[in-house]
Design a protein around this motif. Structure first.
Motif, PDB file in Angstrom:
ATOM      1  N   VAL A  35      35.628  42.155  49.631  1.00  0.00           N
ATOM      2  CA  VAL A  35      36.199  43.668  49.032  1.00  0.00           C
ATOM      3  C   VAL A  35      36.836  43.631  48.106  1.00  0.00           C
ATOM      4  N   ALA A  36      36.358  44.641  47.093  1.00  0.00           N
ATOM      5  CA  ALA A  36      37.111  44.884  45.820  1.00  0.00           C
ATOM      6  C   ALA A  36      37.838  46.149  45.862  1.00  0.00           C
ATOM      7  N   VAL A  37      39.166  46.179  45.426  1.00  0.00           N
ATOM      8  CA  VAL A  37      40.047  47.270  45.220  1.00  0.00           C
ATOM      9  C   VAL A  37      40.173  47.575  43.974  1.00  0.00           C
ATOM     10  N   VAL A  38      39.805  48.706  43.424  1.00  0.00           N
ATOM     11  CA  VAL A  38      39.985  49.286  41.877  1.00  0.00           C
ATOM     12  C   VAL A  38      40.667  50.209  41.836  1.00  0.00           C
ATOM     13  N   THR A 199      41.361  44.370  41.421  1.00  0.00           N
ATOM     14  CA  THR A 199      40.876  44.213  39.905  1.00  0.00           C
ATOM     15  C   THR A 199      40.771  45.699  39.250  1.00  0.00           C
ATOM     16  N   HIS A 200      41.197  45.450  37.749  1.00  0.00           N
ATOM     17  CA  HIS A 200      41.044  46.590  37.000  1.00  0.00           C
ATOM     18  C   HIS A 200      39.557  46.672  36.556  1.00  0.00           C
ATOM     19  N   ASN A 201      38.689  45.469  36.863  1.00  0.00           N
ATOM     20  CA  ASN A 201      37.562  45.346  36.094  1.00  0.00           C
ATOM     21  C   ASN A 201      36.274  45.614  36.688  1.00  0.00           C
ATOM     22  N   ASP A 202      35.664  46.828  36.222  1.00  0.00           N
ATOM     23  CA  ASP A 202      34.563  47.065  37.419  1.00  0.00           C
ATOM     24  C   ASP A 202      33.428  46.219  37.560  1.00  0.00           C
ATOM     25  N   ALA A 205      34.299  44.077  40.191  1.00  0.00           N
ATOM     26  CA  ALA A 205      34.257  44.586  41.366  1.00  0.00           C
ATOM     27  C   ALA A 205      32.792  44.834  41.863  1.00  0.00           C
ATOM     28  N   GLU A 206      32.021  44.927  40.868  1.00  0.00           N
ATOM     29  CA  GLU A 206      30.451  45.138  41.402  1.00  0.00           C
ATOM     30  C   GLU A 206      29.960  44.194  42.195  1.00  0.00           C
ATOM     31  N   ARG A 207      30.396  42.948  41.938  1.00  0.00           N
ATOM     32  CA  ARG A 207      30.113  41.695  42.608  1.00  0.00           C
ATOM     33  C   ARG A 207      30.273  41.796  44.049  1.00  0.00           C
ATOM     34  N   ALA A 208      31.275  42.443  44.593  1.00  0.00           N
ATOM     35  CA  ALA A 208      31.867  42.445  45.809  1.00  0.00           C
ATOM     36  C   ALA A 208      30.590  43.022  46.642  1.00  0.00           C
ATOM     37  N   VAL A 212      36.557  49.539  47.377  1.00  0.00           N
ATOM     38  CA  VAL A 212      37.508  50.616  47.927  1.00  0.00           C
ATOM     39  C   VAL A 212      38.224  51.003  46.498  1.00  0.00           C
ATOM     40  N   THR A 213      38.326  52.417  46.512  1.00  0.00           N
ATOM     41  CA  THR A 213      39.292  52.697  45.215  1.00  0.00           C
ATOM     42  C   THR A 213      40.598  53.264  45.775  1.00  0.00           C
ATOM     43  N   ILE A 214      41.542  53.285  44.785  1.00  0.00           N
ATOM     44  CA  ILE A 214      42.776  53.802  44.998  1.00  0.00           C
ATOM     45  C   ILE A 214      43.135  54.642  43.754  1.00  0.00           C
TER      46      ILE A 214
END
Ligand code: ADP
Ligand code: ADP
Length: 223
Positions: A35-38, A199-202, A205-208, A212-214
């Protein structure tokens, strides 16, 4: 099975003035998910990481890690659970400068009566997993940024955590090196590790599997 269960978890800092850093949110992360959190700066990512990492407790709702309700634990029990179940990887590698790679990884281990030989074996196994078996005696100053981050990952893995919690793990690395570290995370994921990465880096994040965005303290599933 769920590793992370957020049941209307919210966090308000009391202030004054009070800051609703995380509005009550539900989230389930199953074992083996990535899970990526951006989200932009100030949106609540650190607040979220501190909660998931058991460094802080919700002001509302319930957080269960591996089915254990964090809010019902004493601070000492929470710290013990954190040590056993969560591996942390940070943007700055936080390695001790005068210790070798092997020593740095051994220092990440919960000792509790484990003999030194076995601690060494486990540190060696973790360093082998990050493909650094040939750099055991190197000091951080003798390693590249990518190698240092791989030592930090080995240190995070050495207690066989249920969850690897990463805060901008490629933030200090050039793109080529970052790519190698991301591939390492992919390999861990392929072998069943549960990963939560802020991560700040989209592109990262795309690899996950999931993103999830905050935003302004509101947590939403994007994918
Ligand atoms: P980053 O976005 O690099 O993770 P931080 O999480 O350190 O940055 O800080 C994010 C925001 O939260 C900043 O605006 C900072 O001023 C604020 N902040 C962090 N800790 C506190 C605190 N203890 N009290 C008030 N504001 C804080
Ligand atoms: P991010 O990591 O995305 O930068 P944070 O979780 O650090 O965001 O911050 C979310 C909000 O909570 C911000 O408005 C920040 O100023 C505030 N904040 C963070 N930590 C504290 C704190 N300890 N006390 C008061 N406000 C805080």
């Amino acid at each position: 099975t769920a590793v992370i269960e957020f049941d209307a978890v919210g966090r308000t800092y009391p202030g004054p003035p009070p800051v609703a850093a995380l509005h009550p949110a539900d989230l389930v992360v199953e074992s083996g998910q990535y899970v990526a959190v951006v989200g932009p700066s100030g949106s609540g990512k650190s607040t979220f990481l501190n909660l998931v990492g058991l460094l802080d407790v919700p002001s509302t709702g319930h957080y269960r890690l591996d089915g254990i309700d964090a809010g019902e634990l004493s601070e000492n029990h929470r710290a013990a659970l954190r040590g056993r179940r969560i591996g942390f990887v940070f943007q700055a590698f936080h390695l001790l400068p005068h210790r070798t790679a092997l020593e740095n990884v051994m220092l990440g281990m919960l000792y509790q009566g484990v003999p030194r030989a076995e601690r060494q074996d486990r540190a060696l196994a973790a360093l082998t997993e990050v493909r650094l078996a040939h750099r055991l005696l190197a000091l951080p100053s003798q390693m590249s940024g990518g190698e240092r981050q791989r030592v930090a990952v080995a240190r995070a893995l050495v207690n066989e955590p249920s969850l690897l919690l990463c805060d901008e793990p490629t933030g200090n690395l050039d793109t080529v090196t970052a790519e190698a570290v991301l591939e390492l995370f992919h390999g861990l994921h392929a072998r069943g590790m549960t990963l939560v990465m802020v991560t700040h880096n989209d592109d990262v994040a795309e690899r996950a599997d999931r993103i999830v965005t905050i935003r302004d303290g509101r947590l939403e599933e994007r994918r």
